[in-house]
Design a protein around this motif. Sequence first.
Motif, PDB file in Angstrom:
ATOM      1  N   LEU A 221       0.833  -1.208   0.000  1.00 38.36           N
ATOM      2  CA  LEU A 221       0.000   0.000   0.000  1.00 38.36           C
ATOM      3  C   LEU A 221       0.866   1.257   0.000  1.00 38.36           C
ATOM      4  O   LEU A 221       0.559   2.229  -0.697  1.00 38.36           O
ATOM      5  N   SER A 222       1.922   1.238   0.781  1.00 37.79           N
ATOM      6  CA  SER A 222       2.783   2.428   0.874  1.00 37.79           C
ATOM      7  C   SER A 222       3.423   2.758  -0.463  1.00 37.79           C
ATOM      8  O   SER A 222       3.783   3.907  -0.722  1.00 37.79           O
ATOM      9  N   ARG A 223       3.550   1.756  -1.334  1.00 36.55           N
ATOM     10  CA  ARG A 223       4.144   1.947  -2.670  1.00 36.55           C
ATOM     11  C   ARG A 223       3.082   1.997  -3.761  1.00 36.55           C
ATOM     12  O   ARG A 223       3.359   1.808  -4.943  1.00 36.55           O
ATOM     13  N   ARG A 224       1.849   2.244  -3.339  1.00 35.58           N
ATOM     14  CA  ARG A 224       0.715   2.373  -4.258  1.00 35.58           C
ATOM     15  C   ARG A 224       0.517   1.117  -5.111  1.00 35.58           C
ATOM     16  O   ARG A 224       0.301   1.176  -6.321  1.00 35.58           O
ATOM     17  N   ARG A 225       0.560  -0.017  -4.427  1.00 39.17           N
ATOM     18  CA  ARG A 225       0.255  -1.282  -5.068  1.00 39.17           C
ATOM     19  C   ARG A 225      -0.818  -1.994  -4.255  1.00 39.17           C
ATOM     20  O   ARG A 225      -0.694  -2.109  -3.037  1.00 39.17           O
ATOM     21  N   PHE A 226      -1.867  -2.442  -4.945  1.00 38.01           N
ATOM     22  CA  PHE A 226      -2.901  -3.197  -4.249  1.00 38.01           C
ATOM     23  C   PHE A 226      -2.820  -4.648  -4.684  1.00 38.01           C
ATOM     24  O   PHE A 226      -2.787  -4.953  -5.877  1.00 38.01           O
ATOM     25  N   CYS A 227      -2.782  -5.554  -3.716  1.00 39.61           N
ATOM     26  CA  CYS A 227      -2.603  -6.964  -4.047  1.00 39.61           C
ATOM     27  C   CYS A 227      -3.924  -7.607  -4.469  1.00 39.61           C
ATOM     28  O   CYS A 227      -4.990  -7.282  -3.956  1.00 39.61           O
ATOM     29  N   SER A 228      -3.837  -8.517  -5.418  1.00 46.66           N
ATOM     30  CA  SER A 228      -5.018  -9.228  -5.899  1.00 46.66           C
ATOM     31  C   SER A 228      -4.651 -10.639  -6.308  1.00 46.66           C
ATOM     32  O   SER A 228      -3.584 -10.882  -6.880  1.00 46.66           O
ATOM     33  N   SER A 229      -5.542 -11.557  -6.013  1.00 45.27           N
ATOM     34  CA  SER A 229      -5.427 -12.910  -6.544  1.00 45.27           C
ATOM     35  C   SER A 229      -5.968 -12.902  -7.975  1.00 45.27           C
ATOM     36  O   SER A 229      -6.580 -11.921  -8.413  1.00 45.27           O
ATOM     37  N   THR A 230      -5.760 -13.988  -8.681  1.00 44.61           N
ATOM     38  CA  THR A 230      -6.247 -14.069 -10.062  1.00 44.61           C
ATOM     39  C   THR A 230      -7.280 -15.181 -10.242  1.00 44.61           C
ATOM     40  O   THR A 230      -7.792 -15.376 -11.341  1.00 44.61           O
ATOM     41  N   TRP A 231      -7.582 -15.913  -9.172  1.00 43.45           N
ATOM     42  CA  TRP A 231      -8.538 -17.017  -9.271  1.00 43.45           C
ATOM     43  C   TRP A 231      -9.944 -16.533  -8.923  1.00 43.45           C
ATOM     44  O   TRP A 231     -10.131 -15.569  -8.188  1.00 43.45           O
ATOM     45  N   LEU A 232     -10.931 -17.238  -9.468  1.00 41.46           N
ATOM     46  CA  LEU A 232     -12.332 -16.932  -9.198  1.00 41.46           C
ATOM     47  C   LEU A 232     -12.977 -18.054  -8.398  1.00 41.46           C
ATOM     48  O   LEU A 232     -12.657 -19.232  -8.592  1.00 41.46           O
TER      49      LEU A 232
END
Length: 247
Positions: free
Chosen positions: A95-106
């Motif tokens: 977050l501090s580096r302006r990155r939001f984490c996301s998985s790729t599976w549904l």
Amino acid sequence: MSTPSPTVTPLRQDYAAYTPTDYRIWRTLTQRQLAALKSTACAEYLECLQQLYPILSADHPPRFSDLNRALTEAHGWSIEVVRGFLPVDEFFDLLSRRRFCSSTWLRSEDQLDYLEEPDMFHDIFGHIPLYLNKDYADFAQKLGALGVKHADDEEKIKQLERLYWFTIEFGVMRQEGEVKVYGAGICSSTSETKHIYSDNAVVIKPFDLDAIMQQDFVIDKVQMLYFAIRDFSELYAAVDELAVRWN
């Protein structure tokens, strides 16, 4: 002679791996949430969602490369692909580096209404649109920076997790006298969206930074307590206040 560290290959979205079932699940989830949020989501979320169309739509799972271009052009954010839950220190660092984490599976078709671990629909449809809003995007980055700065202080980290939970995950606001939702845990869940407006036991309090930082939360049940902001500038002011307090 030192041994060089192994190169870690960043995780990527394998778009070609999505099956017709994945397309159907994405379409079902998106269509029903668009219907649920039309009258319940805050204006800012709906505006950001509209700005992302057709990158983010019911027609197909989104391509992260397309989302990243839109996010970077807006306020310098991008998506970091992860396999699952991250340790809190890594999460705040992103977050501090302006990155939001996301998985790729549904999720599967028998998990449409509930799943224990966030999937791509929660991460992308729930979280990503509001990173086009400057106050919200700056708030999230500053919250992450505070988490990095105070990573060794267990109590401060716990308080930041509570602030994150009652805003970014389960935040609501009052607009024109009505309660509107913006938290990703609500915007990505039909049951959570309906619950706020149909359960008489739900309590909605005015946003109070000190109260939130002392309020425990549960992750495996629908929420019974929410804190309503006036607008996203209130969140931005809250992390500024914390930065001064904890300096």
